[in-house]
Design an enzyme around this catalytic site. Structure first.
Site, short mmCIF file in Angstrom:
data_model
loop_
_atom_site.label_atom_id
_atom_site.label_comp_id
_atom_site.label_asym_id
_atom_site.label_seq_id
_atom_site.Cartn_x
_atom_site.Cartn_y
_atom_site.Cartn_z
N GLN A 190 13.04 25.82 2.44
CA GLN A 190 12.55 25.04 3.50
C GLN A 190 11.90 25.79 4.49
O GLN A 190 10.77 25.18 5.12
CB GLN A 190 13.62 24.10 4.27
N ASP A 231 23.26 19.22 11.41
CA ASP A 231 23.45 18.01 10.69
C ASP A 231 24.70 17.34 11.05
O ASP A 231 24.72 16.12 11.02
CB ASP A 231 23.56 18.38 8.92
N ASN A 241 25.12 22.96 9.67
CA ASN A 241 23.85 23.34 9.57
C ASN A 241 23.54 23.86 8.11
O ASN A 241 24.31 24.10 7.25
CB ASN A 241 23.15 24.17 10.77
#
Length: 345
Positions: A190, A231, A241
């Site tokens: 990502q 998260d 996370n």
């Protein structure tokens, strides 16, 4: 035009397929809750806020399918399917709970209309929240510093501006920082595929590095702060996370570098006392054995592939929310922040 990961058009959800970026830009049109759940699980859309928004629209699609028979009971299976798509990001469950509260006492067309309004409100609220959060985060960053970030927390992960990456975009626009270092973020890359691309769209100086070079860069004095998203954040400030975040926090502490978490209030789960209670999603081993479908390891080698790790609150300099900054996160400081927010409302 601001970059976006999802849009609601003609009573359908359109998702930018993030698996293909940056090589290809392809929008997928989804018409059922099952399709939305599959898109969340398969990483078409990712990032905790964007997952929650997508799930809200998924409930609307399920209600549209039912038409005049739509009711809370009839929608329960669709809500369950969406809730099962990914287990770690609390925003998913927060958004579904908001949609379920909206269903109370409504049926048919009135229910569909109310759910549509609520999903649009969740989406718009997230966009506005991103900018408020950034306003609290920018002053924390060292002036003229280079800031390290992990995974993707920008417009592609949210309803608009971004959380941690939103802070960085705003900081660059304000002349606060001189650049960003983005870790590649294996196994889904990502950082390399999404964060570097987003920052380049905005003209923000970004240097892409292998995840394993973070310690070397900190040792050389090339990183002045680390900022990441989240998260799920528990009552004591422990933060789940993207896998690799905990290692960055340990490195930052060793080198005396501030470590910030930027996340909306909806990411805080006060029902969980600590990170020990967070369910960590484990994903298919082929995500490690392959890169974008190309094998890089023996086909049968055993793999352990957790999608997230947990950073203890004691390693976090501050958590930045849209309602302010929680310094030295712990049970008391977290509770005080939430109490202040509740008093304001």
């Amino acid at each position: 035009m601001e970059l976006t990961a999802l849009r609601w058009r003609d009573d359908r959800l359109e998702l930018l397929d993030q698996r293909l970026l940056p090589a290809e830009t392809r929008w997928l049109t989804l018409q059922t809750a099952a399709e939305v759940a599959a898109a969340i699980h398969d990483m078409v859309v990712r990032g905790a806020p964007a997952i929650g928004i997508s799930a809200a629209y998924g409930v609307v699609l399920a209600a549209q399918e039912l038409g005049n028979t739509a009711s809370a009971d009839q929608l329960a299976p669709a809500v369950s399917t969406l809730a099962a798509s990914r287990p770690t990001a609390v925003n998913l469950f927060w958004a579904l709970e908001r949609m379920q509260r909206t269903m109370a006492g409504l049926h048919g067309a009135a229910l569909i209309e109310a759910l549509t309004r609520e999903a649009l409100r969740i989406h718009e609220d997230d966009r506005a929240m991103n900018h408020r959060l950034a306003s609290f985060g920018v002053p924390l960053l060292p002036e003229n510093g280079r800031i390290y970030t992990h995974c993707n927390t920008g417009a592609l992960a949210t309803g608009g501006h971004g959380t941690a990456l939103g802070v960085l975009r705003s900081a660059w626009a304000a002349g606060r920082i001189r650049g960003v270092i983005a870790g590649e973020t294996r196994p889904w890359m990502q950082g390399s595929r999404l964060t570097s691309w987003e920052l380049m769209q905005d003209g923000v100086p970004v240097t892409l590095v292998a995840d394993s070079s973070a310690g070397h860069l900190m040792q050389r004095g090339e990183v002045q702060a680390v900022i990441v998203g989240a998260d799920r954040i528990t009552a004591n400030g422990d933060t789940a996370n993207k896998i690799g975040t905990y290692a960055l926090a340990v490195l930052a502490r060793h080198h005396g570098i501030p470590f910030y978490v930027a996340a909306p209030l909806s990411t805080i789960d006060p029902a969980l006392a600590s990170g020990d209670s967070i369910v960590i999603e484990e994903r298919d081993g082929n995500e490690i054995r392959c890169i974008q479908g190309k094998p890089i390891a023996p086909a049968e080698v055993p793999v352990f592939n957790p999608a997230f790790d947990v950073t203890p609150g004691e390693l976090i300099t501050a958590i930045i929310t849209e309602h302010g900054v929680i310094r030295h996160p712990g049970t008391d400081t977290m509770a005080a922040h939430l109490a202040t927010v509740n008093d304001d409302h």
